[in-house]
Design a protein around this motif. Structure first.
Motif, PDB file in Angstrom:
ATOM      1  N   TYR B 100      42.959  12.262 -41.081  1.00  0.00           N
ATOM      2  CA  TYR B 100      43.191  11.544 -42.331  1.00  0.00           C
ATOM      3  C   TYR B 100      44.669  11.172 -42.437  1.00  0.00           C
ATOM      4  O   TYR B 100      45.521  11.746 -41.779  1.00  0.00           O
ATOM      5  N   GLU B 101      44.946  10.208 -43.328  1.00  0.00           N
ATOM      6  CA  GLU B 101      46.344   9.802 -43.477  1.00  0.00           C
ATOM      7  C   GLU B 101      47.184  10.990 -43.942  1.00  0.00           C
ATOM      8  O   GLU B 101      46.730  11.858 -44.681  1.00  0.00           O
ATOM      9  N   GLN B 102      48.419  10.981 -43.474  1.00  0.00           N
ATOM     10  CA  GLN B 102      49.318  12.086 -43.730  1.00  0.00           C
ATOM     11  C   GLN B 102      50.279  11.752 -44.861  1.00  0.00           C
ATOM     12  O   GLN B 102      50.710  10.613 -45.008  1.00  0.00           O
ATOM     13  N   TYR B 103      50.612  12.760 -45.612  1.00  0.00           N
ATOM     14  CA  TYR B 103      51.592  12.640 -46.692  1.00  0.00           C
ATOM     15  C   TYR B 103      52.819  13.423 -46.265  1.00  0.00           C
ATOM     16  O   TYR B 103      52.734  14.617 -45.974  1.00  0.00           O
ATOM     17  N   PHE B 104      53.943  12.733 -46.256  1.00  0.00           N
ATOM     18  CA  PHE B 104      55.163  13.314 -45.725  1.00  0.00           C
ATOM     19  C   PHE B 104      56.057  13.877 -46.817  1.00  0.00           C
ATOM     20  O   PHE B 104      56.112  13.350 -47.942  1.00  0.00           O
ATOM     21  N   GLY B 105      56.775  14.914 -46.462  1.00  0.00           N
ATOM     22  CA  GLY B 105      57.855  15.400 -47.296  1.00  0.00           C
ATOM     23  C   GLY B 105      59.103  14.574 -47.059  1.00  0.00           C
ATOM     24  O   GLY B 105      59.123  13.694 -46.193  1.00  0.00           O
ATOM     25  N   PRO B 106      60.164  14.860 -47.812  1.00  0.00           N
ATOM     26  CA  PRO B 106      61.403  14.073 -47.690  1.00  0.00           C
ATOM     27  C   PRO B 106      62.214  14.413 -46.453  1.00  0.00           C
ATOM     28  O   PRO B 106      63.144  13.690 -46.110  1.00  0.00           O
ATOM     29  N   GLY B 107      61.855  15.498 -45.778  1.00  0.00           N
ATOM     30  CA  GLY B 107      62.566  15.852 -44.553  1.00  0.00           C
ATOM     31  C   GLY B 107      63.729  16.802 -44.782  1.00  0.00           C
ATOM     32  O   GLY B 107      64.261  16.936 -45.894  1.00  0.00           O
ATOM     33  N   THR B 108      64.098  17.472 -43.721  1.00  0.00           N
ATOM     34  CA  THR B 108      65.316  18.293 -43.683  1.00  0.00           C
ATOM     35  C   THR B 108      66.223  17.704 -42.624  1.00  0.00           C
ATOM     36  O   THR B 108      65.826  17.587 -41.470  1.00  0.00           O
ATOM     37  N   ARG B 109      67.434  17.324 -43.041  1.00  0.00           N
ATOM     38  CA  ARG B 109      68.400  16.794 -42.076  1.00  0.00           C
ATOM     39  C   ARG B 109      69.189  17.959 -41.501  1.00  0.00           C
ATOM     40  O   ARG B 109      69.921  18.639 -42.226  1.00  0.00           O
ATOM     41  N   LEU B 110      69.000  18.203 -40.216  1.00  0.00           N
ATOM     42  CA  LEU B 110      69.688  19.306 -39.539  1.00  0.00           C
ATOM     43  C   LEU B 110      70.832  18.748 -38.701  1.00  0.00           C
ATOM     44  O   LEU B 110      70.628  17.839 -37.896  1.00  0.00           O
ATOM     45  N   THR B 111      71.993  19.304 -38.909  1.00  0.00           N
ATOM     46  CA  THR B 111      73.167  18.938 -38.113  1.00  0.00           C
ATOM     47  C   THR B 111      73.699  20.199 -37.446  1.00  0.00           C
ATOM     48  O   THR B 111      74.020  21.181 -38.124  1.00  0.00           O
ATOM     49  N   VAL B 112      73.763  20.149 -36.128  1.00  0.00           N
ATOM     50  CA  VAL B 112      74.276  21.277 -35.358  1.00  0.00           C
ATOM     51  C   VAL B 112      75.657  20.902 -34.851  1.00  0.00           C
ATOM     52  O   VAL B 112      75.821  19.920 -34.119  1.00  0.00           O
ATOM     53  N   THR B 113      76.649  21.673 -35.259  1.00  0.00           N
ATOM     54  CA  THR B 113      78.038  21.338 -34.883  1.00  0.00           C
ATOM     55  C   THR B 113      78.519  22.184 -33.711  1.00  0.00           C
ATOM     56  O   THR B 113      77.898  23.197 -33.366  1.00  0.00           O
TER      57      THR B 113
END
Lengths: 112, 113
Positions: B100-113
């Motif tokens: 079935y169609e998926q409903y997405f969350g807003p995401g987590t932006r991960l930055t590895v320094t």
């Protein structure tokens, strides 16, 4: 390997005109196709889908066309509106699989 | 009703540290997916959960990545010993059931320094 391809990274269209976004796929077993729209800093939102038993599905201003022999689908937006400006992803899966395969997206800009 | 939520929205971490990302799916959705989107690229499938069945982990890029889900509720994606190439937006999606169609969350932006 990219099983779903969107070869146009960007598209600009005048407000009121038709926007046509294209998508190609390589796996002939795909039988369900979807389009998602994504605004910056948000997750993709489902727009419209089509199963392989159909060649056209319409929902308001949005129509998806499927050409199975060419392994090609397209999304038509008419008339285009400035609020349609977003990145559009096509996706596909096969009934027996768990994965949805996504294209790299086309950024649509509708110019007022 | 409530959509898919993810936390944190942004995470900056030092190379070598572990991170844990959380996803709250839509209530009643039995299927849950994790994806990764690197800059300028499409969504890359990572892992899929369906109810109490064994997850499909075929998309996990290395054994530093793992995910858990308790029943049909919250899921966590853990990345151990983070590397700079792990920098991406991690998206979670849920659907009523597989296919079935998926409903997405807003995401987590991960930055590895």
């Amino acid at each position: 390997d990219q099983q779903v391809k969107q070869n146009s990274p960007s598209l600009s269209v005048q407000e009121g005109r038709i926007s046509i976004l294209n998508c190609d796929y390589t796996n002939s077993m795909f039988d369900y196709f979807l389009w998602y729209k994504k605004y910056p800093a948000e997750g993709p939102t489902f727009l419209i889908s089509i199963s392989s038993i159909k060649d056209k599905n319409e929902d308001g201003r949005f129509t998806v066309f499927l050409n199975k022999s060419a392994k090609h689908l397209s999304l038509h937006i008419v008339p285009s509106q400035p609020g349609d400006s977003a990145v559009y992803f096509c996706a596909a899966n096969e009934n027996t699989g768990n994965q949805f395969y996504f294209g790299t997206g086309t950024s649509l800009t509708v110019i007022p | 009703g409530a959509g898919v939520s993810q936390s944190p929205s942004n995470k900056v971490t030092e190379k070598g540290k572990d991170v844990e990302l959380r996803c709250d799916p839509i209530s009643g959705h039995t299927a849950l997916y994790w994806y990764r989107q690197r800059l300028g690229q499409g969504l890359e499938f990572l892992i899929y959960f369906q109810g109490n069945s064994a997850p499909d982990k075929s998309g996990l890029p290395s054994d530093r990545f793992s995910a858990e889900r308790t029943g049909e509720s919250v899921s966590t994606l853990t990345i151990q010993r983070t590397q700079q190439e792990d920098s991406a937006v991690y998206l979670c999606a849920s659907s009523l059931m597989r296919g079935y169609e998926q409903y997405f969350g807003p995401g987590t932006r991960l930055t590895v320094t």
